[in-house]
Motif scaffolding. Structure first.
Motif, short mmCIF file in Angstrom:
data_model
loop_
_atom_site.label_atom_id
_atom_site.label_comp_id
_atom_site.label_asym_id
_atom_site.label_seq_id
_atom_site.Cartn_x
_atom_site.Cartn_y
_atom_site.Cartn_z
N ILE A 3 1.01 -1.20 -0.04
CA ILE A 3 -0.01 0.11 0.01
C ILE A 3 0.92 1.29 0.24
O ILE A 3 0.28 2.15 -0.73
CB ILE A 3 -0.91 -0.02 1.37
CG1 ILE A 3 -1.97 -1.22 1.13
CG2 ILE A 3 -1.60 1.39 1.47
CD1 ILE A 3 -2.78 -1.38 2.18
N ASN A 4 2.01 1.15 0.82
CA ASN A 4 2.74 2.57 1.04
C ASN A 4 4.34 2.11 0.92
O ASN A 4 4.66 1.07 1.49
CB ASN A 4 2.64 3.21 2.27
CG ASN A 4 1.19 3.82 2.46
OD1 ASN A 4 0.79 4.56 1.59
ND2 ASN A 4 0.39 3.53 3.57
N ASP A 5 5.08 2.78 0.17
CA ASP A 5 6.33 2.84 0.17
C ASP A 5 7.14 1.09 0.00
O ASP A 5 7.71 0.84 0.72
CB ASP A 5 7.06 3.40 1.51
CG ASP A 5 6.65 4.89 1.60
OD1 ASP A 5 6.54 5.62 0.87
OD2 ASP A 5 6.64 5.02 2.71
N SER A 6 6.85 0.87 -1.11
CA SER A 6 7.24 -0.48 -1.47
C SER A 6 8.83 -0.47 -1.76
O SER A 6 9.59 -1.41 -1.52
CB SER A 6 6.72 -1.18 -2.79
OG SER A 6 7.12 -0.02 -3.82
N ASN A 7 9.28 1.00 -1.86
CA ASN A 7 10.75 0.92 -1.81
C ASN A 7 11.23 1.33 -0.65
O ASN A 7 12.51 1.67 -0.46
CB ASN A 7 11.14 2.41 -2.84
CG ASN A 7 10.40 3.65 -2.49
OD1 ASN A 7 9.53 3.72 -1.66
ND2 ASN A 7 11.13 4.58 -2.79
N ALA A 8 10.77 1.33 0.51
CA ALA A 8 11.22 1.52 1.70
C ALA A 8 12.26 0.32 2.39
O ALA A 8 11.66 -0.99 2.00
CB ALA A 8 9.96 1.82 2.84
N MET A 9 13.25 0.67 2.76
CA MET A 9 14.23 -0.23 3.31
C MET A 9 14.94 -0.01 4.44
O MET A 9 15.16 1.17 4.74
CB MET A 9 15.49 -0.54 2.25
CG MET A 9 16.07 0.62 1.70
SD MET A 9 17.16 0.45 0.27
CE MET A 9 18.03 1.77 0.05
N ALA A 10 15.35 -0.77 5.44
CA ALA A 10 16.00 -0.51 6.58
C ALA A 10 17.31 -0.47 6.29
O ALA A 10 17.87 -1.45 5.29
CB ALA A 10 15.77 -1.54 7.68
N LEU A 11 18.10 0.51 6.63
CA LEU A 11 19.52 0.80 6.67
C LEU A 11 20.26 0.47 7.70
O LEU A 11 19.85 1.48 8.75
CB LEU A 11 19.69 2.20 6.02
CG LEU A 11 21.26 2.51 5.92
CD1 LEU A 11 22.12 1.76 4.84
CD2 LEU A 11 21.33 3.88 5.51
N ALA A 12 21.09 -0.31 8.04
CA ALA A 12 21.88 -0.67 9.16
C ALA A 12 23.15 -0.02 8.94
O ALA A 12 23.80 -0.63 7.80
CB ALA A 12 21.84 -1.90 9.60
N THR A 13 23.91 0.60 9.78
CA THR A 13 25.11 1.13 9.82
C THR A 13 25.84 1.04 11.17
O THR A 13 25.39 0.47 12.06
CB THR A 13 25.39 2.61 9.45
OG1 THR A 13 24.53 3.41 10.44
CG2 THR A 13 24.53 2.95 8.15
N ALA A 14 27.15 1.07 11.10
CA ALA A 14 27.70 1.12 12.47
C ALA A 14 28.78 2.39 12.57
O ALA A 14 29.32 2.79 11.40
CB ALA A 14 28.57 -0.11 12.86
N ALA A 69 24.11 -2.71 5.71
CA ALA A 69 22.97 -3.86 5.47
C ALA A 69 21.76 -3.08 5.14
O ALA A 69 21.64 -2.11 5.91
CB ALA A 69 23.06 -4.86 6.51
N LEU A 70 21.09 -3.72 4.32
CA LEU A 70 19.87 -3.16 3.87
C LEU A 70 18.89 -4.32 4.24
O LEU A 70 19.14 -5.49 4.03
CB LEU A 70 19.63 -2.81 2.24
CG LEU A 70 20.79 -1.67 1.81
CD1 LEU A 70 20.51 -1.67 0.35
CD2 LEU A 70 20.44 -0.59 2.46
N LEU A 71 17.49 -4.12 4.40
CA LEU A 71 16.45 -5.19 4.52
C LEU A 71 15.22 -4.35 3.86
O LEU A 71 14.80 -3.39 4.22
CB LEU A 71 16.13 -5.42 5.91
CG LEU A 71 15.26 -6.33 6.28
CD1 LEU A 71 15.20 -7.59 5.49
CD2 LEU A 71 14.72 -6.45 7.61
#
Length: 192
Positions: free
Chosen positions: A21-32, A74-76
């Motif tokens: 429905i919303n933001d199919s391009n949303a991805m979690a971005l993990a950094t350190a 890392a992306l999810l």
């Protein structure tokens, strides 16, 4: 079934654009950070292909500071409606300034002005302060094209690992892992 991770990503992403429905391009971005302390937040995918996965941000904010100090991420992607997720790990590099300029030009004018007005991730005394800064930028660029701020650009995550996870009944999930091998990819399965 595609054996190229980018073709498989394209297939899954096309389905997600139709079902989410919303933001199919949303991805979690993990950094350190430099001490290895992790941080994660949602960003929007703005370009992808064999060269990597692109998103844009303020380079003076926390995420950019972490990526410039430790250029690994890392992306999810999690598409709940499809019961799928894709995990991506790799090195990070800034995009070419001409690519950032071209993308910035496609943003809405208010989003462009917001990039000038925001001191991303820094303390804000009140919402009114931000709105005032936005209005100042609106006046500054009145009747003119809004150029890309020098502190605003993009990053590309160049993957070394891409994992495709498909939910299955009784937690008997399917996991396909692609690992970079020279100019190509090795493919294998993982236990759920």
């Amino acid at each position: 079934m595609p054996t190229d991770p980018f073709s498989l990503f394209d297939d899954w992403y096309a389905e997600a654009r139709d079902s989410e429905i919303n933001d199919s391009n949303a991805m979690a971005l993990a950094t350190a950070d430099e001490q290895g302390r992790p941080s994660v937040r949602m960003v929007l995918l703005k370009g992808h292909g064999p060269e990597g996965f692109v998103f844009y941000t303020n380079f003076e904010g926390r995420k950019a500071e972490q990526l410039l100090a430790n250029p690994n991420a890392a992306l999810l992607f999690h598409w709940k409606s499809l019961r799928r997720q894709i995990r991506i790990e790799g090195r990070v590099e800034p995009v070419d300034p001409m690519i950032a300029d071209a993308y910035f030009a496609t943003r809405s004018r208010d989003s462009q002005l917001g990039a000038w007005a925001s001191d991303q991730s820094r303390p804000l005394e009140s919402r009114e302060t931000f709105i005032h800064r936005f209005d100042e930028q609106k006046s500054r660029f009145e009747g003119r094209e809004v150029t890309r701020p020098p502190h605003w650009s993009g990053f590309r995550v160049v993957p070394d690992h891409i994992e495709f996870w498909q939910d299955r009944e009784y937690r008997l999930h399917e996991r396909r892992l692609f690992k970079r091998a020279g100019q190509g990819w090795d493919e294998g399965l993982l236990y759920p």
